[in-house]
Motif scaffolding. Sequence first.
Motif, PDB file in Angstrom:
ATOM      1  N   TYR A 232      55.611  15.026  92.114  1.00 14.92           N
ATOM      2  CA  TYR A 232      55.281  13.706  91.579  1.00 14.92           C
ATOM      3  C   TYR A 232      55.996  12.586  90.951  1.00 14.92           C
ATOM      4  O   TYR A 232      56.030  11.675  91.426  1.00 14.92           O
ATOM      5  N   LEU A 233      57.125  12.950  90.053  1.00 14.96           N
ATOM      6  CA  LEU A 233      57.965  12.208  89.292  1.00 14.96           C
ATOM      7  C   LEU A 233      59.104  11.941  90.531  1.00 14.96           C
ATOM      8  O   LEU A 233      59.799  10.801  90.198  1.00 14.96           O
ATOM      9  N   GLY A 234      59.359  12.754  91.397  1.00 10.90           N
ATOM     10  CA  GLY A 234      60.463  12.304  92.298  1.00 10.90           C
ATOM     11  C   GLY A 234      61.864  12.411  91.638  1.00 10.90           C
ATOM     12  O   GLY A 234      62.033  13.032  90.614  1.00 10.90           O
ATOM     13  N   ASP A 235      62.369  11.471  92.209  1.00  9.26           N
ATOM     14  CA  ASP A 235      63.922  11.621  91.879  1.00  9.26           C
ATOM     15  C   ASP A 235      64.078  10.569  90.331  1.00  9.26           C
ATOM     16  O   ASP A 235      65.084  10.304  90.096  1.00  9.26           O
ATOM     17  N   GLU A 236      62.930   9.958  90.198  1.00  8.42           N
ATOM     18  CA  GLU A 236      62.916   8.797  89.329  1.00  8.42           C
ATOM     19  C   GLU A 236      63.484   9.489  87.843  1.00  8.42           C
ATOM     20  O   GLU A 236      64.162   9.137  87.008  1.00  8.42           O
ATOM     21  N   MET A 237      62.950  10.704  87.649  1.00  3.39           N
ATOM     22  CA  MET A 237      63.258  11.508  86.437  1.00  3.39           C
ATOM     23  C   MET A 237      64.764  11.777  86.237  1.00  3.39           C
ATOM     24  O   MET A 237      65.293  11.677  85.274  1.00  3.39           O
ATOM     25  N   ALA A 238      65.321  12.040  87.370  1.00  2.00           N
ATOM     26  CA  ALA A 238      66.779  12.574  87.481  1.00  2.00           C
ATOM     27  C   ALA A 238      67.596  11.439  87.112  1.00  2.00           C
ATOM     28  O   ALA A 238      68.681  11.773  86.362  1.00  2.00           O
ATOM     29  N   ARG A 239      67.243  10.273  87.779  1.00  2.00           N
ATOM     30  CA  ARG A 239      68.063   9.107  87.461  1.00  2.00           C
ATOM     31  C   ARG A 239      67.832   8.635  86.092  1.00  2.00           C
ATOM     32  O   ARG A 239      68.953   8.061  85.321  1.00  2.00           O
ATOM     33  N   GLN A 240      66.726   8.897  85.364  1.00  2.00           N
ATOM     34  CA  GLN A 240      66.705   8.236  83.889  1.00  2.00           C
ATOM     35  C   GLN A 240      67.418   9.297  83.192  1.00  2.00           C
ATOM     36  O   GLN A 240      68.034   9.133  81.992  1.00  2.00           O
ATOM     37  N   VAL A 241      67.264  10.799  83.675  1.00  2.00           N
ATOM     38  CA  VAL A 241      68.112  11.705  82.642  1.00  2.00           C
ATOM     39  C   VAL A 241      69.683  11.465  82.756  1.00  2.00           C
ATOM     40  O   VAL A 241      70.607  11.495  81.584  1.00  2.00           O
ATOM     41  N   GLU A 242      70.000  10.926  83.803  1.00  2.00           N
ATOM     42  CA  GLU A 242      71.581  10.654  84.001  1.00  2.00           C
ATOM     43  C   GLU A 242      71.953   9.379  82.852  1.00  2.00           C
ATOM     44  O   GLU A 242      72.848   9.428  82.477  1.00  2.00           O
ATOM     45  N   GLU A 243      70.959   8.503  83.169  1.00  3.41           N
ATOM     46  CA  GLU A 243      71.037   7.342  82.146  1.00  3.41           C
ATOM     47  C   GLU A 243      71.325   7.881  80.710  1.00  3.41           C
ATOM     48  O   GLU A 243      71.963   7.413  79.618  1.00  3.41           O
ATOM     49  N   TYR A 244      70.300   8.810  80.424  1.00  9.56           N
ATOM     50  CA  TYR A 244      70.139   9.303  78.987  1.00  9.56           C
ATOM     51  C   TYR A 244      71.303  10.002  78.538  1.00  9.56           C
ATOM     52  O   TYR A 244      72.113   9.842  77.530  1.00  9.56           O
ATOM     53  N   ARG A 246      74.294   9.500  79.810  1.00  6.32           N
ATOM     54  CA  ARG A 246      75.424   8.575  79.753  1.00  6.32           C
ATOM     55  C   ARG A 246      75.407   7.957  78.338  1.00  6.32           C
ATOM     56  O   ARG A 246      76.487   7.821  77.602  1.00  6.32           O
ATOM     57  N   ARG A 247      74.310   7.574  77.926  1.00  7.08           N
ATOM     58  CA  ARG A 247      74.083   6.968  76.602  1.00  7.08           C
ATOM     59  C   ARG A 247      74.604   8.330  75.334  1.00  7.08           C
ATOM     60  O   ARG A 247      75.277   7.835  74.236  1.00  7.08           O
ATOM     61  N   LEU A 248      74.106   9.362  75.594  1.00  2.80           N
ATOM     62  CA  LEU A 248      74.435  10.469  74.648  1.00  2.80           C
ATOM     63  C   LEU A 248      75.990  10.576  74.490  1.00  2.80           C
ATOM     64  O   LEU A 248      76.618  10.965  73.537  1.00  2.80           O
ATOM     65  N   ALA A 249      76.626  10.523  75.805  1.00  2.26           N
ATOM     66  CA  ALA A 249      78.261  10.658  75.575  1.00  2.26           C
ATOM     67  C   ALA A 249      78.901   9.620  74.768  1.00  2.26           C
ATOM     68  O   ALA A 249      79.991  10.038  74.305  1.00  2.26           O
ATOM     69  N   GLU A 250      78.145   8.582  74.633  1.00  2.00           N
ATOM     70  CA  GLU A 250      78.752   7.649  73.701  1.00  2.00           C
ATOM     71  C   GLU A 250      78.680   7.569  72.239  1.00  2.00           C
ATOM     72  O   GLU A 250      79.018   6.901  71.577  1.00  2.00           O
ATOM     73  N   THR A 251      77.951   9.132  71.934  1.00  2.00           N
ATOM     74  CA  THR A 251      77.572   9.248  70.451  1.00  2.00           C
ATOM     75  C   THR A 251      78.301  10.646  70.119  1.00  2.00           C
ATOM     76  O   THR A 251      78.455  11.195  71.059  1.00  2.00           O
ATOM     77  N   PRO A 252      78.354  10.929  68.954  1.00  2.00           N
ATOM     78  CA  PRO A 252      78.629  12.301  68.645  1.00  2.00           C
ATOM     79  C   PRO A 252      77.720  13.305  68.850  1.00  2.00           C
ATOM     80  O   PRO A 252      78.027  14.461  68.518  1.00  2.00           O
ATOM     81  N   VAL A 253      76.566  13.053  69.288  1.00  2.00           N
ATOM     82  CA  VAL A 253      75.298  14.081  69.516  1.00  2.00           C
ATOM     83  C   VAL A 253      75.595  14.639  70.633  1.00  2.00           C
ATOM     84  O   VAL A 253      75.986  14.360  71.887  1.00  2.00           O
ATOM     85  N   GLU A 254      75.578  16.088  70.493  1.00  2.00           N
ATOM     86  CA  GLU A 254      75.581  17.168  71.485  1.00  2.00           C
ATOM     87  C   GLU A 254      74.115  17.725  71.792  1.00  2.00           C
ATOM     88  O   GLU A 254      73.708  18.455  70.790  1.00  2.00           O
ATOM     89  N   LEU A 255      73.616  17.347  72.975  1.00  2.00           N
ATOM     90  CA  LEU A 255      72.329  17.691  73.347  1.00  2.00           C
ATOM     91  C   LEU A 255      72.282  17.973  74.715  1.00  2.00           C
ATOM     92  O   LEU A 255      72.916  17.203  75.790  1.00  2.00           O
ATOM     93  N   ASP A 256      71.710  19.177  75.381  1.00  2.00           N
ATOM     94  CA  ASP A 256      71.353  19.610  76.539  1.00  2.00           C
ATOM     95  C   ASP A 256      70.260  19.003  77.205  1.00  2.00           C
ATOM     96  O   ASP A 256      69.051  19.389  76.825  1.00  2.00           O
ATOM     97  N   VAL A 257      70.345  18.159  78.253  1.00  2.00           N
ATOM     98  CA  VAL A 257      69.313  17.610  78.926  1.00  2.00           C
ATOM     99  C   VAL A 257      68.783  17.983  80.253  1.00  2.00           C
ATOM    100  O   VAL A 257      69.884  17.769  81.190  1.00  2.00           O
ATOM    101  N   ASN A 258      67.666  18.502  80.409  1.00  2.00           N
ATOM    102  CA  ASN A 258      67.448  18.975  81.745  1.00  2.00           C
ATOM    103  C   ASN A 258      67.191  17.804  82.675  1.00  2.00           C
ATOM    104  O   ASN A 258      66.318  16.909  82.294  1.00  2.00           O
ATOM    105  N   GLU A 259      67.438  17.810  83.951  1.00  2.00           N
ATOM    106  CA  GLU A 259      67.141  16.724  84.774  1.00  2.00           C
ATOM    107  C   GLU A 259      65.923  16.604  85.486  1.00  2.00           C
ATOM    108  O   GLU A 259      65.300  15.858  86.239  1.00  2.00           O
ATOM    109  N   ARG A 260      65.095  17.906  85.398  1.00  2.00           N
ATOM    110  CA  ARG A 260      63.792  18.335  85.901  1.00  2.00           C
ATOM    111  C   ARG A 260      62.805  18.634  84.672  1.00  2.00           C
ATOM    112  O   ARG A 260      63.381  19.188  83.899  1.00  2.00           O
TER     113      ARG A 260
END
Length: 315
Positions: A232-244, A246-260
Motif C-alpha cells: 500500500y505504501l509503495g516506495d514512498e516510505m523508503a524515500r522518506q526513510v532515506e531522507e530521515y 540523511r537528516r540523522l547523519a547531520e546530528t550526533p544521534v545514532e539510530l537504526d531506521v528500517n526502510e520498510r
Amino acid sequence: MRRTGFVALGSAVLLYVGSQSIRRFNFDQSAFGVTLEPLVLTGLSLAAVLLAAYGSYAVIGGYLLDHTESKRRRHDVRNVLRLSFGALAVAAAFGVLTRAWVSVLFSLGIVGFAVTFALQQPLFSLIGWLYITVKRPYQVGDRIAIEDTRGDVVSIDFLVTDVWEIDGDLVSSNQPSGRIVTVPNSTILSSRVVNFYGEGVQYVWNELSIQVAYETDLTFASDLMREEATEYLGDEMARQVEEYRRRLAETPVELDVNERPTVNVVQQESWVELRLRYIVHPRRGTRVRNALYERILERFNEHPDRVKFPVGRSR
C-alpha cells in the motif's frame, strides 16, 4: 502593489515640493487669528512622510514578494516589512509634528522603557514572534502541538498565531474541528512546541494495532501485515526513510531506521497485540490507517485457520 507604491512616492515628492514652495513664498494667510502657514506646512510634511513610508513599503515589499517563491517566506517578509516601515513612519511622523528629531528619539526611548513594564504580555508576544521568525520552530502550513492545542498554522501575526484545530473537544483521530484557535506568541517562550511537518523530515511514524488470539500463527500474521503495508505504501516510505537517515547523519544521534514497515509483538493478559509501524504524512495518518485496517483484516479473514481473534475473552 509596486505600481501603487510608485504612485505614493510620486505623491510624496509633490507634497514635499509644495511645502518647500509655500515656505519660499511666505504664505501668510490666517483664519480665526491663527496663521495658516505652519499648519499647512506641517500637514503637507506629515502627508509626505506617511506616503513616502507607504510607497517604500509597497515598492520594496512588492519586489521581494515577487521574487519569493515560498508562501511561508512571503508571509514572513510581509510581516517584517510591515513592522519595520510602520516603526519608521511613526518615528518620522513624531519628528515632523515636534520638529525635534533628537528629542523624539530620546522620548521614544523613555516611552519604550515605560511601556516595557505596562505592556509586558504584548511585548513578550512580539519577542515570541521575533523568535519564531528567526529560529523557525514552526511556519505557516505546519502541523503543530503547543500546550493543549493541535492543528495547522494558518497565520503568524506580530502578537498571535492562528491554528486550524484538529482533534479538540469536537472530533478525534486527527480530524479538523473547523475551529480557529488563537495562541499568543509569548506561549512559545515557556511551552513545549511539537512540529509534525517542518523543513526537515516531513513525515512521522505511526502505529496500527490489531489484537489476535494466542492460537494465531504470529509469524504468518506479522508477515501478512508487513506485506500489505509495503504494497500500500509503495516506495514512498523508503524515500522518506532515506531522507530521515540523511537528516540523522547531520546530528550526533545514532539510530537504526528500517526502510520498510515493521511489526512489534506485545503480549497482553488475554490476547497478543500486533503493532504495525510505518512512516506517513501527518495529514494522511487517519486515511492511511483506515485503509491498512481494511486490507489487513480482509487478509486475516481469508485465513481463519491461522489467524484467530480473541472472541469471548475479557478484553
